[in-house]
Design a protein around this motif. Structure first.
Motif, PDB file in Angstrom:
ATOM      1  N   VAL A   1      -7.719   9.596  -4.260  1.00 24.72           N
ATOM      2  CA  VAL A   1      -7.281   8.802  -3.230  1.00 24.72           C
ATOM      3  C   VAL A   1      -8.080   9.166  -1.730  1.00 24.72           C
ATOM      4  O   VAL A   1      -7.988  10.640  -1.401  1.00 24.72           O
ATOM      5  CB  VAL A   1      -5.993   9.509  -2.777  1.00 24.72           C
ATOM      6  CG1 VAL A   1      -5.018   8.894  -1.439  1.00 24.72           C
ATOM      7  CG2 VAL A   1      -4.819   9.305  -3.846  1.00 24.72           C
TER       8      VAL A   1
ATOM      9  N   ASP B   1      -2.614   5.042  -2.098  1.00 24.04           N
ATOM     10  CA  ASP B   1      -3.486   4.558  -1.419  1.00 24.04           C
ATOM     11  C   ASP B   1      -4.461   5.293  -0.424  1.00 24.04           C
ATOM     12  O   ASP B   1      -5.324   5.018  -0.063  1.00 24.04           O
ATOM     13  CB  ASP B   1      -3.929   2.877  -1.158  1.00 24.04           C
ATOM     14  CG  ASP B   1      -2.603   2.314  -2.462  1.00 24.04           C
ATOM     15  OD1 ASP B   1      -3.662   1.516  -3.451  1.00 24.04           O
ATOM     16  OD2 ASP B   1      -1.643   2.044  -2.235  1.00 24.04           O
TER      17      ASP B   1
ATOM     18  N   LYS C   1     -12.379   5.656  -2.610  1.00 20.76           N
ATOM     19  CA  LYS C   1     -11.424   5.935  -3.159  1.00 20.76           C
ATOM     20  C   LYS C   1     -12.663   6.979  -3.946  1.00 20.76           C
ATOM     21  O   LYS C   1     -12.196   8.011  -4.656  1.00 20.76           O
ATOM     22  CB  LYS C   1     -10.359   4.949  -4.018  1.00 20.76           C
ATOM     23  CG  LYS C   1      -9.055   4.521  -3.336  1.00 20.76           C
ATOM     24  CD  LYS C   1      -8.425   4.007  -4.175  1.00 20.76           C
ATOM     25  CE  LYS C   1      -7.066   4.076  -3.442  1.00 20.76           C
ATOM     26  NZ  LYS C   1      -6.289   3.269  -5.147  1.00 20.76           N
TER      27      LYS C   1
ATOM     28  N   ASP D   1     -10.339  -5.062   0.089  1.00 19.11           N
ATOM     29  CA  ASP D   1      -9.904  -4.342  -1.272  1.00 19.11           C
ATOM     30  C   ASP D   1     -11.067  -3.265  -1.385  1.00 19.11           C
ATOM     31  O   ASP D   1     -11.734  -2.933  -2.494  1.00 19.11           O
ATOM     32  CB  ASP D   1      -9.916  -4.882  -2.407  1.00 19.11           C
ATOM     33  CG  ASP D   1      -8.442  -5.842  -2.512  1.00 19.11           C
ATOM     34  OD1 ASP D   1      -7.435  -4.815  -2.491  1.00 19.11           O
ATOM     35  OD2 ASP D   1      -8.329  -6.829  -3.306  1.00 19.11           O
TER      36      ASP D   1
ATOM     37  N   LYS E   1       1.076  -0.948   0.001  1.00 14.44           N
ATOM     38  CA  LYS E   1      -0.150  -0.062   0.348  1.00 14.44           C
ATOM     39  C   LYS E   1       1.158   1.299  -0.693  1.00 14.44           C
ATOM     40  O   LYS E   1       1.912   1.245   0.662  1.00 14.44           O
ATOM     41  CB  LYS E   1      -1.044   0.345   1.350  1.00 14.44           C
ATOM     42  CG  LYS E   1      -2.116  -0.903   1.587  1.00 14.44           C
ATOM     43  CD  LYS E   1      -2.959  -0.954   0.486  1.00 14.44           C
ATOM     44  CE  LYS E   1      -4.183  -2.403   0.323  1.00 14.44           C
ATOM     45  NZ  LYS E   1      -4.872  -2.648  -0.673  1.00 14.44           N
TER      46      LYS E   1
ATOM     47  N   LEU F   1     -11.448  -0.623   0.202  1.00 15.52           N
ATOM     48  CA  LEU F   1     -10.735   0.266  -0.290  1.00 15.52           C
ATOM     49  C   LEU F   1     -11.439   1.318  -1.288  1.00 15.52           C
ATOM     50  O   LEU F   1     -10.869   2.439  -1.722  1.00 15.52           O
ATOM     51  CB  LEU F   1      -9.308  -0.403  -0.421  1.00 15.52           C
ATOM     52  CG  LEU F   1      -7.923   1.015  -1.120  1.00 15.52           C
ATOM     53  CD1 LEU F   1      -7.960   2.098  -0.221  1.00 15.52           C
ATOM     54  CD2 LEU F   1      -6.886   0.406  -1.226  1.00 15.52           C
ATOM     55  N   GLU F   2     -11.573   0.988  -2.199  1.00 14.02           N
ATOM     56  CA  GLU F   2     -12.596   0.962  -4.167  1.00 14.02           C
ATOM     57  C   GLU F   2     -13.342   1.518  -3.048  1.00 14.02           C
ATOM     58  O   GLU F   2     -13.066   2.961  -4.080  1.00 14.02           O
ATOM     59  CB  GLU F   2     -12.373   0.033  -5.186  1.00 14.02           C
ATOM     60  CG  GLU F   2     -11.254  -0.694  -4.955  1.00 14.02           C
ATOM     61  CD  GLU F   2     -10.603   0.004  -5.879  1.00 14.02           C
ATOM     62  OE1 GLU F   2     -10.830   0.940  -6.950  1.00 14.02           O
ATOM     63  OE2 GLU F   2      -9.188  -0.189  -5.645  1.00 14.02           O
TER      64      GLU F   2
END
Length: 201
Positions: free
Chosen positions: A125, A102, A174, A167, A28, A170-171
């Motif tokens: 981000v 990230d 984002k 994941d 990351k 995180l996405e």
């Protein structure tokens, strides 16, 4: 009336080779950009990174320069982080580094707005920041990232790990950071200034 950015300037900046160079093993990438003054609390950035890296393999990009840099380099040596922390120096194209990041850390003790946090969001981000100044207006708690009390290093570690927990999470962060940043595009904000000037005239 908030600050603004040219949203399109931060799009399509992703550099696959740069990402591979910084994080060859899929680590990351956590980033901080500042002038390395005490008010920016770069030491907190390094200590938050240290806590995150103990749980999830990561790299830290420190972009900028200033009076605290030598102390921060010494702290990295003390914590054994020299191979994981990259001091990038001053840059006129921070979007290149943000585009491969990230997470952005901004633990400042004072921020009138937090333009660099907005620039990070425009690159998709998420941001973990202190809950000071204009940051609560920009960084939406639990959506574009998280706000923590000033100096709460452990809390920032916890929130960063929450963003990194899988994941999909995180996405999601984002995507929401990117979408929220569109509200600050110059096409949205400049008319507000024009309306104000017209009313004064």
């Amino acid at each position: 009336i908030p600050n603004f950015i040219d949203f399109k300037h931060y799009q399509n900046q992703y550099d696959k080779e740069l990402k591979k160079y910084i994080a060859p093993n899929g680590e990351k990438i956590i980033t901080h950009v500042s002038n390395f003054r005490k008010v920016k609390r770069v030491e907190d950035v390094i200590r938050v990174f240290d806590g995150v890296n103990k749980e999830i393999s990561s790299k830290l990009l420190l972009v900028g320069d200033g009076p605290e840099r030598l102390k921060m380099e010494a702290l990295c040596r003390k914590l054994g982080l020299c191979d994981l922390v990259k001091f990038m120096g001053k840059s006129k194209s921070i979007e290149a580094f943000l585009s491969v990041s990230d997470l952005f850390l901004l633990p400042s003790e004072a921020e009138s707005f937090g333009l660099v946090a907005l620039e990070s969001m425009a690159c998709g981000v998420p941001v973990v920041s202190s809950n000071v100044g204009g940051l609560p207006e920009l960084n939406v708690q639990g959506q574009t990232g998280y706000l923590c009390d000033l100096g709460d290093v452990e809390g920032m570690v916890t929130k960063a790990l929450d963003i990194f927990k899988d994941d999909k999470t995180l996405e999601t962060f984002k995507g929401k950071a990117l979408e929220h940043s569109k509200k600050y595009d110059l096409k949205e904000v400049i008319p507000l200034y024009e309306k104000l000037y017209a009313s004064v005239l």
